[in-house]
Write an enzyme that holds these catalytic residues in place. Structure first.
Site, PDB file in Angstrom:
ATOM      1  N   GLU A  12      41.987  35.423  65.369  1.00 14.91           N
ATOM      2  CA  GLU A  12      40.916  36.250  65.886  1.00 14.91           C
ATOM      3  C   GLU A  12      40.389  37.073  64.742  1.00 14.91           C
ATOM      4  O   GLU A  12      41.141  37.639  63.969  1.00 14.91           O
ATOM      5  CB  GLU A  12      41.428  37.160  66.991  1.00 14.91           C
ATOM      6  CG  GLU A  12      40.331  37.980  67.604  1.00 14.91           C
ATOM      7  CD  GLU A  12      40.785  38.678  68.883  1.00 14.91           C
ATOM      8  OE1 GLU A  12      39.959  39.388  69.441  1.00 14.91           O
ATOM      9  OE2 GLU A  12      41.934  38.513  69.291  1.00 14.91           O
ATOM     10  N   LYS A  45      35.377  28.089  67.162  1.00 11.57           N
ATOM     11  CA  LYS A  45      35.174  29.521  66.990  1.00 11.57           C
ATOM     12  C   LYS A  45      34.165  29.974  68.033  1.00 11.57           C
ATOM     13  O   LYS A  45      33.008  29.569  68.004  1.00 11.57           O
ATOM     14  CB  LYS A  45      34.655  29.802  65.579  1.00 11.57           C
ATOM     15  CG  LYS A  45      34.491  31.273  65.264  1.00 11.57           C
ATOM     16  CD  LYS A  45      34.303  31.459  63.770  1.00 11.57           C
ATOM     17  CE  LYS A  45      33.969  32.887  63.396  1.00 11.57           C
ATOM     18  NZ  LYS A  45      33.845  33.059  61.953  1.00 11.57           N
ATOM     19  N   ASP A 102      32.408  37.578  51.640  1.00  8.26           N
ATOM     20  CA  ASP A 102      33.676  37.977  52.270  1.00  8.26           C
ATOM     21  C   ASP A 102      34.798  37.052  51.801  1.00  8.26           C
ATOM     22  O   ASP A 102      35.597  36.577  52.600  1.00  8.26           O
ATOM     23  CB  ASP A 102      33.534  37.958  53.797  1.00  8.26           C
ATOM     24  CG  ASP A 102      34.688  38.682  54.500  1.00  8.26           C
ATOM     25  OD1 ASP A 102      35.401  39.465  53.828  1.00  8.26           O
ATOM     26  OD2 ASP A 102      34.882  38.462  55.713  1.00  8.26           O
TER      27      ASP A 102
HETATM   28  P1  ADP Z   1      36.226  35.883  61.413  1.00  5.92           P
HETATM   29  O1  ADP Z   1      34.805  35.933  60.996  1.00  5.92           O
HETATM   30  O2  ADP Z   1      36.365  36.404  62.792  1.00  5.92           O
HETATM   31  O3  ADP Z   1      37.167  36.470  60.394  1.00  5.92           O
HETATM   32  P2  ADP Z   1      37.234  33.289  60.664  1.00  5.92           P
HETATM   33  O4  ADP Z   1      36.297  32.136  60.590  1.00  5.92           O
HETATM   34  O5  ADP Z   1      37.724  33.868  59.378  1.00  5.92           O
HETATM   35  O6  ADP Z   1      36.584  34.386  61.594  1.00  5.92           O
HETATM   36  O7  ADP Z   1      38.474  32.842  61.537  1.00  5.92           O
HETATM   37  C1  ADP Z   1      39.525  33.715  61.825  1.00  5.92           C
HETATM   38  C2  ADP Z   1      40.854  33.007  61.596  1.00  5.92           C
HETATM   39  O8  ADP Z   1      40.930  31.824  62.394  1.00  5.92           O
HETATM   40  C3  ADP Z   1      41.045  32.538  60.159  1.00  5.92           C
HETATM   41  O9  ADP Z   1      41.585  33.518  59.313  1.00  5.92           O
HETATM   42  C4  ADP Z   1      41.998  31.347  60.343  1.00  5.92           C
HETATM   43  O10 ADP Z   1      43.341  31.785  60.455  1.00  5.92           O
HETATM   44  C5  ADP Z   1      41.587  30.779  61.698  1.00  5.92           C
HETATM   45  N1  ADP Z   1      40.648  29.670  61.488  1.00  5.92           N
HETATM   46  C6  ADP Z   1      39.308  29.760  61.301  1.00  5.92           C
HETATM   47  N2  ADP Z   1      38.749  28.564  61.102  1.00  5.92           N
HETATM   48  C7  ADP Z   1      39.757  27.660  61.158  1.00  5.92           C
HETATM   49  C8  ADP Z   1      39.836  26.225  61.003  1.00  5.92           C
HETATM   50  N3  ADP Z   1      38.769  25.486  60.735  1.00  5.92           N
HETATM   51  N4  ADP Z   1      41.043  25.647  61.110  1.00  5.92           N
HETATM   52  C9  ADP Z   1      42.138  26.399  61.348  1.00  5.92           C
HETATM   53  N5  ADP Z   1      42.141  27.717  61.482  1.00  5.92           N
HETATM   54  C10 ADP Z   1      40.976  28.365  61.396  1.00  5.92           C
HETATM   55 MG    MG Z   2      37.694  35.770  58.539  1.00  4.89          MG
END
Ligand code: ADP
Ligand code: MG
Length: 649
Positions: A12, A33, A127
């Site tokens: 999250e 997502k 970021d």
């Molecule tokens: P936010 O903008 O909310 O930080 P992220 O895209 O960084 O969103 O996603 C949050 C977390 O979800 C990531 O730190 C990772 O642990 C997990 N995550 C995101 N995308 C993937 C993916 N393609 N495969 C596996 N885990 C993912």
């Molecule tokens: Mg993130």
């Protein structure tokens, strides 16, 4: 969402929850997502829009997490990404001691390739941090979370928010409140990440913004205007003062790291953003060359036909920046606030087809006429003056699109399956409707552009019914071929006409002369595509077959190269390309051994994403031809370009 079955929650973040899920039909594992819209009236949040836009633009890089689909869900929408096993934060957390030098090197290389790719595409991630660097099952590092990414304009004339980047990785200029920054913020973050890999824990773990600056100062020393002249212009420079502190040599901070690693680290962790080493050192060199900008333009906008006319007095770089700025504003801007967008007022029908009839497809100087012609479901053909203007207002740009001016309007079709085609010299506009017994019309373009009060536009109706396809001969100004049913509606006929505008005093009459006509063989399935080559050759696509005829009906060749139906066809001066549901592209070459051109099957280009290829656009010059293929998917549209060297002799 029904096509996925949720397997569990992975993470999250600031903008949504991430789930692991499996595609019900294909079994493919993805990360979904979910981005919620807090209030419906907010529309899609800019953040999410940026993510989608940035990812689509860099779809080609193997160092960027692939966005597979976007679809609406509830009051928000869902982004489906390729599934990644872990992330770099987890790797660092689970490592017993700092990573081995070889591991650090390999992660850094992948990170730099991804970052260089983003920067070459004018995208600043904003970021970068270990949690946003995902690691695949095979150990591949890919950049994710483009929530804060943005397309930037290197002239630095735009103001951005300084609340970007998770604190520990935030560049000093941001900590001092900079509102203008560039890819330097990513390069700082790369330095922090490299430091963390070498150190085993974050290099600058500040607990609040002031403390963050203290952490940086403790190692790099207090910044002075001597080492960083621009610092005095930063908004918060005078708000905070620190006691003089000398820098600490990096080898004291990271005693176990190799001199090479420390040397590189020191080249990222520099106060002046411009002095930080670029992700790809060569990039700065390349960025100055026209070739890169030209390449970027053609990759992004197939329709900018590479002509000097499109560019006007602009360089490729100016064109790129100007146009991407405009697009970014259009997509992420808030209506009425960032721009005013006036829809075509008073247009009841749905627009079926649209064609630019000005010689330039896009104009940015906002001065000349840019006219589009539309055929729509309310049975009308209309010409519009489309006028775009971007004007500076203070430091922020305001984009104004004044109401489109209706130039002319004719009701000619009662039915709504229509097509619209401009002749090569744009003197003529062909419009037809498929399911009507009214014949197709050919308009004299000039009369659509400069209509007089009491005279309708000049057009003629071709003496055929149930027209399904049409094409203009590229080598002739006014040679039109149409495919239609014969009188009893039983057989398909291909008829070629030549048109002429006869001007007498203040009248224009259109003369239509039939120059050839032939019946298609009974054995042939009704062709789904028809194109012309030169002035004599017609190419027809029927199912998976490509057949060539002369305008008089002599069959020249037939190709059965595709396994499945052909979805689109592009015909150029030197080659022909077809795409098909069999996922391949076939390339054919014209040769001129005989009086009539001969087509030879040449090679094929394989690749999964040609499945949805829906359009070809092209540029041809003496030495090279470029073909862009647009591949569509749900919510995404990908443009691929192929470059071919033109063979002589
Ligand atoms: P936010 O903008 O909310 O930080 P992220 O895209 O960084 O969103 O996603 C949050 C977390 O979800 C990531 O730190 C990772 O642990 C997990 N995550 C995101 N995308 C993937 C993916 N393609 N495969 C596996 N885990 C993912
Ligand atoms: Mg993130």
């Amino acid at each position: 969402m029904e096509q996925y079955c949720i397997l569990g929650r992975i993470g999250e973040g600031a903008h949504g929850i991430v789930f692991k899920a499996k595609h019900v039909e294909t079994g493919e594992i993805v990360a979904l997502k979910k981005v919620a819209l807090r209030r419906l009236e907010d529309g899609i949040p800019n953040q999410a829009l940026r993510e989608i836009k940035a990812l689509q633009e860099i779809e080609d890089s193997q160092y960027v997490v692939q966005l597979k689909a976007v679809f609406p869900h509830g009051a928000g929408f869902v982004l489906a990404f390729e599934f990644m096993l872990s992330d770099l934060a987890e790797v660092v957390r689970h490592a017993q001691r700092p990573l081995a030098p070889a591991q650090v090197k390999s992660y850094l290389q992948m990170l730099l390739k991804g970052v260089a790719f983003c920067h070459a595409n004018n995208i600043v991630h904003r970021d970068l941090k270990p949690a946003n660097l995902l690691i695949s099952a095979s150990g591949q590092l890919k950049i994710a979370d483009f929530g804060l990414a943005r397309v930037f304009s290197p002239d630095g004339s735009r103001l951005y928010t300084h609340q970007v980047a998770t604190r520990w990785y935030r560049a000093p200029e941001l900590l001092y409140g900079a509102r203008q920054y560039d890819q330097g913020v990513d390069l700082w973050a790369v330095g922090c990440i490299l430091g963390e890999l070498l150190n085993g824990s974050p290099l600058f773990p500040g607990e609040n913004d002031i403390e963050q600056l203290c952490c940086v100062l403790r190692i790099l020393g207090t910044p002075s205007p001597q080492v960083w002249p621009e610092i005095t212009e930063l908004p918060d420079y005078n708000k905070i003062s620190f006691k003089e502190q000398a820098p600490v040599p990096l080898e004291e901070v990271l005693p176990d790291a190799s001199p090479q690693a420390l040397d590189l680290l020191g080249r990222f962790l520099l106060y002046p953003p411009r002095q930080r080493i670029s992700a790809s050192q060569v990039w700065n060199e390349v960025a100055r060359t026209q070739e890169l900008w030209r390449h970027l333009c053609l990759r992004r906008w197939s329709s900018c036909k590479a002509s000097q006319m499109t560019l006007g007095t602009q360089t490729w770089k100016q064109y790129y920046l100007c146009r991407s700025e405009l697009e970014f504003r259009m997509e992420s801007g808030r209506p009425e606030k960032d721009f005013i967008c006036k829809a075509i007022a008073g247009h009841k029908g749905e627009i079926d087809e649209l064609a630019y009839i000005s010689t330039n497809e896009y104009r940015f100087n906002g001065q000349e006429k840019s006219v589009v012609c539309t055929v729509s479901s309310d049975a009308t053909v209309r010409a519009w003056d489309l006028h775009e203007a971007a004007c500076a207002e203070g430091a922020l740009y305001t984009l104004t699109v004044p109401p489109l001016q209706l130039l002319s309007r004719v009701s000619v079709f009662p039915s709504n399956r229509t097509s619209l085609l401009c002749s090569p010299d744009r003197q003529w506009v062909f419009a037809s409707t498929q399911n009507s017994d009214l014949g197709p019309k050919v308009f004299h373009t000039l009369s659509l552009l400069c209509p007089s009060e009491d005279e309708p536009p000049v057009y003629t109706t071709l003496p055929v019914e149930l027209t399904s396809r049409a094409c203009w001969a590229p080598a002739e100004a006014a040679r039109l071929t149409v495919m239609h049913r014969n009188d009893n509606g039983m057989q398909l006929v291909v008829t070629t006409y030549e048109l002429e505008a006869k001007k007498t005093r203040n009248r224009v009459d259109i003369l239509v002369q039939q120059i050839a006509s032939f019946l298609l063989p009974d054995t042939m399935m009704p062709p789904q595509l028809m194109k012309s080559h030169g002035s004599q050759v017609i190419l027809l696509v029927s199912g998976s077959e490509l057949v060539l005829f002369t305008v008089h009906g002599l069959q020249l060749a037939a190709f059965q190269d595709h396994q499945r139906p052909i979805t689109s066809m592009w015909v150029g001066q030197t080659r022909v390309i077809t795409s098909s549901f069999d996922l391949s592209l076939r390339v054919y070459l014209w040769s001129k051994d005989n009086k009539l051109p001969v087509l030879r099957s040449c090679y094929h280009l394989l690749g999964g994403s040609h499945r949805w290829a829906s359009g070809f656009t092209h540029v041809e010059s003496d030495s090279m031809s470029i073909v862009g293929v647009e591949a569509r998917n749900i919510g995404t549209s990908i443009l691929r370009s192929y470059y071919f060297k033109v063979q002589r002799g």
